[in-house]
Every structure is written in C-alpha cells, then in structure tokens.
Scaffold this active site. Sequence first.
Site, PDB file in Angstrom:
ATOM      1  N   LEU B   9      47.753  31.419  45.713  1.00 52.32           N
ATOM      2  CA  LEU B   9      48.344  31.859  44.442  1.00 52.32           C
ATOM      3  C   LEU B   9      48.371  30.672  43.500  1.00 52.32           C
ATOM      4  O   LEU B   9      49.209  29.790  43.629  1.00 52.32           O
ATOM      5  CB  LEU B   9      49.773  32.370  44.660  1.00 52.32           C
ATOM      6  CG  LEU B   9      49.968  33.515  45.652  1.00 52.32           C
ATOM      7  CD1 LEU B   9      51.459  33.849  45.785  1.00 52.32           C
ATOM      8  CD2 LEU B   9      49.197  34.748  45.210  1.00 52.32           C
ATOM      9  N   ILE B  11      45.484  28.158  41.057  1.00 57.36           N
ATOM     10  CA  ILE B  11      44.453  27.166  41.376  1.00 57.36           C
ATOM     11  C   ILE B  11      44.423  26.081  40.296  1.00 57.36           C
ATOM     12  O   ILE B  11      43.390  25.690  39.765  1.00 57.36           O
ATOM     13  CB  ILE B  11      43.086  27.830  41.677  1.00 57.36           C
ATOM     14  CG1 ILE B  11      42.096  26.832  42.284  1.00 57.36           C
ATOM     15  CG2 ILE B  11      42.522  28.541  40.448  1.00 57.36           C
ATOM     16  CD1 ILE B  11      41.006  27.433  43.124  1.00 57.36           C
ATOM     17  N   GLY B  15      46.439  23.574  43.710  1.00 57.18           N
ATOM     18  CA  GLY B  15      45.604  24.641  44.269  1.00 57.18           C
ATOM     19  C   GLY B  15      44.162  24.212  44.419  1.00 57.18           C
ATOM     20  O   GLY B  15      43.545  24.413  45.477  1.00 57.18           O
ATOM     21  N   ALA B  43      44.251  33.992  43.573  1.00 54.91           N
ATOM     22  CA  ALA B  43      44.766  34.658  42.365  1.00 54.91           C
ATOM     23  C   ALA B  43      44.973  33.589  41.303  1.00 54.91           C
ATOM     24  O   ALA B  43      45.563  32.543  41.574  1.00 54.91           O
ATOM     25  CB  ALA B  43      46.090  35.353  42.661  1.00 54.91           C
ATOM     26  N   GLU B 129      56.326  21.309  53.248  1.00 54.61           N
ATOM     27  CA  GLU B 129      56.154  19.853  53.277  1.00 54.61           C
ATOM     28  C   GLU B 129      55.800  19.304  51.899  1.00 54.61           C
ATOM     29  O   GLU B 129      56.251  18.214  51.509  1.00 54.61           O
ATOM     30  CB  GLU B 129      55.064  19.484  54.285  1.00 54.61           C
ATOM     31  CG  GLU B 129      54.844  18.006  54.492  1.00 54.61           C
ATOM     32  CD  GLU B 129      56.066  17.300  55.056  1.00 54.61           C
ATOM     33  OE1 GLU B 129      56.778  16.670  54.248  1.00 54.61           O
ATOM     34  OE2 GLU B 129      56.332  17.376  56.269  1.00 54.61           O
ATOM     35  N   LYS B 205      64.457  17.989  45.048  1.00 55.27           N
ATOM     36  CA  LYS B 205      63.975  17.437  46.321  1.00 55.27           C
ATOM     37  C   LYS B 205      65.137  16.923  47.182  1.00 55.27           C
ATOM     38  O   LYS B 205      65.172  17.124  48.394  1.00 55.27           O
ATOM     39  CB  LYS B 205      62.968  16.319  46.047  1.00 55.27           C
ATOM     40  CG  LYS B 205      61.703  16.841  45.351  1.00 55.27           C
ATOM     41  CD  LYS B 205      60.885  15.697  44.761  1.00 55.27           C
ATOM     42  CE  LYS B 205      59.635  16.185  44.054  1.00 55.27           C
ATOM     43  NZ  LYS B 205      59.023  15.128  43.204  1.00 55.27           N
TER      44      LYS B 205
END
Lengths: 440, 440
Positions: B9, B11, B15, B43, B129, B205
């Site tokens: 999902l 790019i 991605g 996608a 991760e 984070k």
Amino acid sequence: MKSIKVGLLGIGNVGSGTFNVLQRNQEEIRRRAGRGIEIAMVAARNTARAIELTGAACPVVSDPYLVVDHPDIDIVVEVIGGYELARELVLRAIANGKHVVTANKALLAVHGNEIFAAAQEKGVMVAFEAAVAGGIPIIKALREGLTANRIEWIAGIINGTTNFILSEMRDKGLDFGVVLKQAQELGYAEADPTFDIEGVDAAHKATIMSAIAFGIPVQFDKAYVEGISSLSAVDIRYAEQLGYRIKLLGITKRAMVDGVEGIELRVHPTLIPSKRLIANVEGAMNAVLVQGDAIGATLYYGKGAGAEPTASAVIADLVDITRLATADPEHRVPHLAFQPNAMTDIQILPMSDITTSYYLRMHVSDQPGVLADLTRILADAGISIDAMLQKEPAEGETRTDIIMLTHQAQEKKVNAAIAKMEALPTVLGSVTRIRLENLS
Amino acid sequence: MKSIKVGLLGIGNVGSGTFNVLQRNQEEIRRRAGRGIEIAMVAARNTARAIELTGAACPVVSDPYLVVDHPDIDIVVEVIGGYELARELVLRAIANGKHVVTANKALLAVHGNEIFAAAQEKGVMVAFEAAVAGGIPIIKALREGLTANRIEWIAGIINGTTNFILSEMRDKGLDFGVVLKQAQELGYAEADPTFDIEGVDAAHKATIMSAIAFGIPVQFDKAYVEGISSLSAVDIRYAEQLGYRIKLLGITKRAMVDGVEGIELRVHPTLIPSKRLIANVEGAMNAVLVQGDAIGATLYYGKGAGAEPTASAVIADLVDITRLATADPEHRVPHLAFQPNAMTDIQILPMSDITTSYYLRMHVSDQPGVLADLTRILADAGISIDAMLQKEPAEGETRTDIIMLTHQAQEKKVNAAIAKMEALPTVLGSVTRIRLENLS
C-alpha cells in the site's frame, strides 16, 4: 502453560548469572515469554558451591550426563566452556532431542558445523547469542534484523580485555606489559591471558559472525589471528597524532581477488579514524559495526562479557526457544542465518590476498636520500601514500622514525615492499606494519 | 515452497525502496527465509508512476481496498502514512486474516492499542520495526534481544531531521532558522517541518518504545513533547563549554513518585555529557541507548530514515512473518513485547512529576547580590548546583549570563524556583531551562 525446564551445565560466572537473573526477573520474563522458564537441574564440578549458589532450589549433580539425559529437561544450557567435554555434552543433548543454548564461542568456531548439522537433523535449536559480544544482541541483528541486506563487511571490538588494555595504553601512555598486569589485578584479564591478548577469542567470534553474515560454514582454521602483545606505546602515540586510534578488530568482509569472490576473515590491531563512533568505544566495552547494502552502517554497543550481561543473552535465547519450540523446524531462524541447503562455498582468502591500508613505521638513519629510497620502493610496488609523519631526531640522535599511511594495497605487495625497505642499509631493524581501516 | 505474497500500500520513498531491495536481494533473502517473498500487488494513487517504478512486474491498482481484500495476499505492507485511511486499511487487512507490516509510527502511537487488539483476536501479526529508528533493529532488540532484563530507561536520538539541525547549529554556530532552511534545501527537512522540529515524530517513536519496554499500552496523548525550534545557538555554545551537547532525546524511564511507580515519557532538547558515545551521533543518524538491569547499557546506531534503510526494516519484518506464519499464534513475539494478558497499568507521569537535572540560563544585571539571590532561591527549594558559569559582561555592557547546572530535582520544584528567579528585578526576561541527563 507448564514451565520450560532448563538444565544448566556449569555454574561459574555465566551460569550463576543466568540463575540469578532468571530468579530476579522471573515475573518480567514470564510476562514476555507467556510461560515460566525454570532451572530444573544443575551440573557442577563443585556441587557444594552449586547448592550454595542455587539455595537448593533445584537438584544439583556432579555428572553432567545426568542433565543431558534427563527426560524432563527441555533445554540444555552449556556454560562450562572448553572443547571436548562441551562438544560431547552438546551432541548428546541434541541426540536426546533437547534444544541447546551455549555461550561457548570456541566450541562453535571449531565444532559448529558438526553441531549445527546434528541439530538440523534432530529438528532442535542450538542458540548462541551469548557467544559473541556478550549481551549485545548482535547474532539476532545479523540473522534476523538485517535479513534484507547483502552484508558487505563487519568490524568489531569483540574482546573486552584487549580493548581495556589498548584504552589504558593510550590514555596513560603505558606499555603493554604494565597495563596487562594492571588488567589482571583488576580482573579484566585472566591469569593466562593468551586467548584474549593473542586475538584467539576475538577470532572465534569473528568466525561465527563471518559464517552468519555470508552463509559460509564456520572455519576458524582459516582465520588470520594477530594479537596486541607486540604493540608498542609509540605506535599508539603516532597513530593518535595522525588522527587514528588502534583497536583490536575482528574483521570479515567480501572481497574480489582476480575476479573471484572471496571472504576476508582476520583479527589484528587496526588503526581507525578517531572520529568514528567505534573508535570511541573505551575500556572493556564491545561494539560491532555492520555494513549492509540497504541499511548502510549500523553499530551495536554494550558489555561484551560479565556474568549478567552474558546471562542476558543466554536468557534471550531461552525465551526465543520457548517461543519457537512448538513451531515447525523448517520455519525457525537457520543456525547460520541461511538455510542449510543454501550455504555458499565462497572461500576464505589467505592473508596475503587481502586488501587494506597500512601504517608503516621505519626507524632510519637521518641521512639524505632515505625518504627517496622508501617512497621509490612503494611507488614501484604501486602503493600510494596517504599521509606521512617524519620526526626530527632527538637532540644528539642521528636516528629517527618515519611513519607512512598507505592507501589500499594488497598485503602481499606491502610485505614485499617492506622486505625491500628492510634491506636498505639506512633502515634500522624491522619495519612496523599495522593495518588501517577507514570503516566508511 | 511457494512464495509469500505481499501487497504493497503506497509506493513512495519507503515503498519503492522495499520493492527495489526485495528485487535486488531476492536470492539472498530467499536463502535466509527458505522461501521467496514477492510483491504481488501494489496500490498507488499515481498508478502510472507505480507501473514505471515496478516495471509492470505486478498488478498496480489505485484502490487500496483491492489489495487488502485480495484473497491471494498473505501480508499487507502499509507505507502510505497518515492516520485515517491507514487505520481503516490495516484493520480491514487484519479482519481479512492478513498479517500487516507498517512503518507508520503516527498510526501505531495513536491507534496501536486498537490495531494490536484486533490482530490478537484474529491471530495475525502486525510488525513495525520500520516505525522506530528506520533500519536499526531496535524493536527486535527490545522485544526479543533484551527479554531477560527489567528495562530501566531508554534515551534515543530518533529523529534525523532535528539531529541534523542540532549538529549543524553546533558545528557552524548558526541559528535554528538558518539551519532549518539549509536542511530543507538538502532534503533533510520537509517543506512543513512541524512534526519533526516540534518533536511529534520523536514522541510517536518514544511512545512505541515505552510500551514495549514496560508492558504498558501506547499512550501518545500522555507524552510530553517539546521540540527544538526555540533553542538558541548561545545555549548550545554554553553547553559545549560545560562539556555537554544538546540533543533532542526521546526518553522513557521508570520512576518512583511518593512511593508509587510511574513511567516518564518525554521528548525535549537535552544536555548530555559530550564524552558519551550517543553525544557523538551526528548529522541525520539515529541511536537508541537502552539500560537494562542485567545487561547494563546497550546502544543501537544507524540510519533512522531513507528509502533503503527503512526498507531494510520492512523486509526484516516480512522475513520474520514468513518464518512465523505457520507457528502457533500463542508462541509468537507479543506485539507490545509482553503477553496481552500480562500488561501493566503503571501510569505515565505528568511532566511536573518527573525528575531530572537542569541547565538554567539567567540573563542578569551585573550588580552585587544577584548570585546570592539566585542561589538562595535554589537552596530554599532543595535544588543543589552541580556546575556554574558566569560570563564577564561584554565591554561597555552591564548585563551578563549566568548558567547553572543543577543536580537531579523534580520538575515542579524547578519551575517554582524559576518563577521566583524571574520575579527578581535583577533577572531580565525569562530564564532558559533545558533538561540535562547524565545517561550513566
């Protein structure tokens, strides 16, 4: 769910650390693992001391075979060290269908292929996080965290004793022998420090990392091993002036020699730029720098030895096995990171074939033409000079030191050039050669 | 064995990095994982660009629901970012029984509890991760490598943009605004840099690390968040003179307040001793320092952002899931490190309750008694001074700076003391307060 039952072989430093941390943090560990992890049996030479350490919390035996053969034991933890007995016990535990956790780098670097093959055959796990860099989860990082990467090289400070000695030599300007004695008094070096100071311990660890980084068998016999016992304080000082620190590094990297891929596997004192993070790893601390093609450089730092740091790794392995024990053996993390049927036979290169940079120190008569002769020898060998330092002779002296840092060159060419330099009448004694890595 | 099929999902940066690294290292990854990992569907909003990037290697669709609903997809990789659409797609993928890998820290810090509960219910994994510190395997270290430990605290440089800005401010003595502009030109800071410079990204984070370190739910709304936009070059300089560097740290630690255990969770500029390894993490690099009771301090360093470093983490998660997909769900690593039924409800402390050391800078009229007044206020509040720096007024000036470093004190006491200082007629303007951690 019922507890996992662990049999402990040996209750020295690491063994008692493992016992203590498992006791102290049992709730925390159970909350993570989903079930208890319990030391169910201990084998120790000194059973009285073992009973004292464990507070009689579990059976203590003097015969380790009683542990590896006991039907209730799920996992055997081998922390007795050494080669032969450890090998026999580990193989017997495997044959009995038990998983094994070991902190024994010597065992794995030398007998690892046999042990992993036996474990593979039996469908059991042999876990060894504690064998490299103590508690730092470097095996996990290499085998699991960096799976996306083609690993290019690893360089590690993986022996605390030698790093402590080198840190002290640099800080205080002392000679090796003096600092070694202090390290022994402080407990940072053993009574017989050979394995540490001659680089053998670091080479065991580098051998294991090399195998899991590149998918090759463990091949300790092919590792190049050079320790720090002949390192002089003067070279540490000159290195410092040139912007470098000297560390004992375990290095393994991919290399091409005449169009053929090979692996370098070597332990030796190494100049590294002072501004690198790893150059600032001081005292008995360990650090491993890993270069992968996707991630770039990553560094892992922590205590590489000691009862509880090592126990931290042993217990992490116990939790991992607890989690994976019920899983299909084909879906576990392969012992050497790559599937057993997907290992490669890339050869480990002889030291003469490796390529690196060099620190060369020549003790010379201070007379015209010396430098011209030296630089001519290097030029003829195709070795180029990156930096140079020439000291004025001391008052009343006619001898001085010339230090040269070379660009990358093949070791055999450098050795041949050094032989020519040493044959010059103006070069006194032998040339000091220390390898240099930029780690960039 | 047949390949694992992945639906991507988005790019964009991460991605396309994931696509490229999976292609480039497919043999290496297959040799490790034991089976192929294949992007089976992508996608993307801009399908033309996605087709160009993937070389038409797999179907490209504009509707992401076609991916999460596709029966052949085993794992969905969510790298579109943002909250709402990402949340819907991840929950839908889970509902469809698919495993999920996400790099989306904002999503997990805010909606993590809902997502992990849904995944738990369905027996699928959500791996993340890549959400913390890019390619550095810090989630794996915390959830698996350090399972033996009671984690005491974590302090991390977990935002590359702000670390780059702070490094430049220090190196070049420039002001925040100037460096931010350079960082934007170099691509280290986004056009709208708010999330980075105001500490929000680091707090996402830190929230995730806090949960997995201590076994508490993710609670971003309770995190204290302070960025670097109001930091002056002068404080960086004074800190340097006192032997400290200023870093934006994400900190989470156990604390006791009036005999009750609590958790500190905070992001703010922090003075740390220059000699600490983590103080020397420069530029856009990340590093996380973790203190465990058995292992002591360990540090994990590497690139915290970028297409391929982040892809390295995404793919490591894909390999992990590939390995564990066939295992009993109860034996996998719990999403938040602790078993869902073994979480604790230790509360996150309000900022007024935290305890740390402080750097205080007072701009004062250079007249008798100023220092006596200031030190009296601190003494009355029970705050002791660790170091002090008083500058001579510049030529012709009657004002100067006094800098004090305090020992540990509770934030509310320090704030009260600052209010009293600011009420003094000799103290001009407001007192600058920056927290200080020794990290020892």
